[in-house]
Design a protein around this motif. Structure first.
Motif, PDB file in Angstrom:
ATOM      1  N   MET A   1     -81.226 -74.506  -1.214  1.00  0.00           N
ATOM      2  CA  MET A   1     -80.697 -75.639  -1.979  1.00  0.00           C
ATOM      3  C   MET A   1     -80.230 -76.752  -1.052  1.00  0.00           C
ATOM      4  SD  MET A   1     -80.368 -76.796  -4.954  1.00  0.00           S
ATOM      5  CE  MET A   1     -80.732 -75.279  -5.863  1.00  0.00           C
TER       6      MET A   1
ATOM      7  N   SER B   1     -75.314 -83.689  -4.106  1.00  0.00           N
ATOM      8  CA  SER B   1     -75.525 -82.626  -5.093  1.00  0.00           C
ATOM      9  C   SER B   1     -76.068 -81.364  -4.435  1.00  0.00           C
ATOM     10  CB  SER B   1     -76.486 -83.105  -6.186  1.00  0.00           C
ATOM     11  OG  SER B   1     -75.951 -84.211  -6.881  1.00  0.00           O
TER      12      SER B   1
ATOM     13  N   THR C   1     -74.027 -77.914  -4.536  1.00  0.00           N
ATOM     14  CA  THR C   1     -74.647 -76.752  -5.166  1.00  0.00           C
ATOM     15  C   THR C   1     -74.803 -75.616  -4.170  1.00  0.00           C
ATOM     16  OG1 THR C   1     -75.861 -78.269  -6.614  1.00  0.00           O
ATOM     17  CG2 THR C   1     -76.608 -75.990  -6.562  1.00  0.00           C
TER      18      THR C   1
ATOM     19  N   MET D   1     -73.041 -75.547 -12.268  1.00  0.00           N
ATOM     20  CA  MET D   1     -74.134 -76.004 -11.406  1.00  0.00           C
ATOM     21  C   MET D   1     -75.356 -76.469 -12.179  1.00  0.00           C
ATOM     22  SD  MET D   1     -73.980 -73.342  -8.199  1.00  0.00           S
ATOM     23  CE  MET D   1     -74.048 -71.856  -9.208  1.00  0.00           C
TER      24      MET D   1
ATOM     25  N   PRO E   1     -75.831 -80.679 -11.639  1.00  0.00           N
ATOM     26  CA  PRO E   1     -76.397 -81.044 -10.333  1.00  0.00           C
ATOM     27  C   PRO E   1     -77.766 -80.434 -10.082  1.00  0.00           C
ATOM     28  CG  PRO E   1     -74.079 -80.465 -10.116  1.00  0.00           C
ATOM     29  CD  PRO E   1     -74.477 -80.119 -11.515  1.00  0.00           C
ATOM     30  N   GLY E   2     -77.983 -79.205 -10.564  1.00  0.00           N
ATOM     31  CA  GLY E   2     -79.299 -78.585 -10.365  1.00  0.00           C
ATOM     32  C   GLY E   2     -80.397 -79.344 -11.093  1.00  0.00           C
TER      33      GLY E   2
END
Length: 295
Positions: A21, A57, A61, A222, A225-226
């Motif tokens: 990520m 982000s 994350t 999350m 943002p994901g």
């Protein structure tokens, strides 16, 4: 009483997922920053904002994916939502300041140092503010030297990433730079976690904390943002210049001797004298005497 900390409750699953990520956010952010340098001024701010939000982000994350694997034996952990989302806002805001400095000032030493320092401090602030949002029956303590080391790692990683964004062109080199940044950000996170110790309150132990109880509060946080990172990736995929870098005709080294890109034919030159496009030219040039016998 000293609490027993386990940062890898799920083994290698959470560190690997967090690293990927971080690499995704870095790759999107670096490509957007690089793209802003080759676009009109009116669109520059948009690309820089997209890059800052992607990096912020991605780092945020990454942090909380890694925290899914964090546990203190016998203690249930929860999270304060306002502080948790404030850490996201801090990450995006401070990364944006650093990226905008580099995006508008260029790769000057002062811009790189200033932008990298602000961005790195933003990453470190996000980490420790996110840790401040954790709630458990105990008190956190940090080793000062290890915390300082984690901040230095964050600043060096951010400066290197910004340098790569403005200096390295092409998809594969930028991909390599994003991997380096992912390693550095993950290293900063786990260095900061190594500085942590937990002192439990008397009577805090309430039996083993379940893994599901740790993951459940974090996963809904999350989602936003994901999803943003996925949308940002779609934007990158549908912009050929974002993926492949500058085309050949933007490279001065690809020009031929006449200043033309390869494969582009020379434009046909229109004569200046004696054309219907310029009627006055029929009278602007003296006539040549006709050869004898053509009257």
């Amino acid at each position: 009483m000293q609490g027993t900390i386990d940062g890898f409750s799920y083994g290698a699953v959470t560190p690997v997922a967090a690293f990927l990520m971080a690499c995704l956010g870095a790759a999107l952010g670096l490509r957007c920053t690089s793209r802003s340098l080759r676009t009109e001024r009116s669109f520059k701010a948009g690309w820089l904002a997209l890059g800052a939000t992607s990096i912020g982000s991605g780092i945020w994350t990454m942090h909380f994916i890694a925290m899914i694997g964090f546990s203190v034996e016998g203690v249930t952990i929860s999270y304060d939502k306002p502080i948790t989302f404030a850490s996201l806002a801090v990450a995006i805001g401070m990364v944006a300041i650093g990226i905008f400095i580099v995006g508008y000032r260029g790769a000057t030493p002062m811009a790189m140092v200033t932008g990298g320092t602000i961005t790195g401090l933003g990453v470190a602030t996000m980490h420790y503010l996110g840790m401040a949002g954790m709630r458990l029956e105990g008190q956190f303590e940090y080793d000062t030297f290890t915390v300082a080391l984690s901040v230095v790692i964050a600043v060096v990683a951010a400066t290197t990433a910004l340098w790569a964004a403005v200096s390295i062109h092409g998809f594969l080199p930028s991909l390599g730079a994003s991997v380096v940044m992912g390693v550095a950000v993950s290293g900063m996170h786990y260095t900061g976690m190594a500085a942590l110790s937990v002192h439990l309150h008397p009577g805090a132990l309430a039996g083993p904390a379940s893994a599901g109880g740790r993951a459940a509060p974090l996963l809904p946080l999350m989602i936003g943002p994901g999803c943003f990172l996925i949308l940002a990736a779609v934007v990158v995929m549908f912009d050929p210049l974002m993926v492949m870098g500058s085309p050949d005709w933007d490279d001065p080294r690809a020009m031929d001797g006449a200043g033309r890109p390869p494969g582009i034919p020379a434009q046909r030159q229109i004569p200046r004298f004696g054309t219907h496009a310029d009627p006055a030219s029929f009278h602007s040039r003296p006539r040549d005497p006709a050869p004898p016998g053509e009257w």
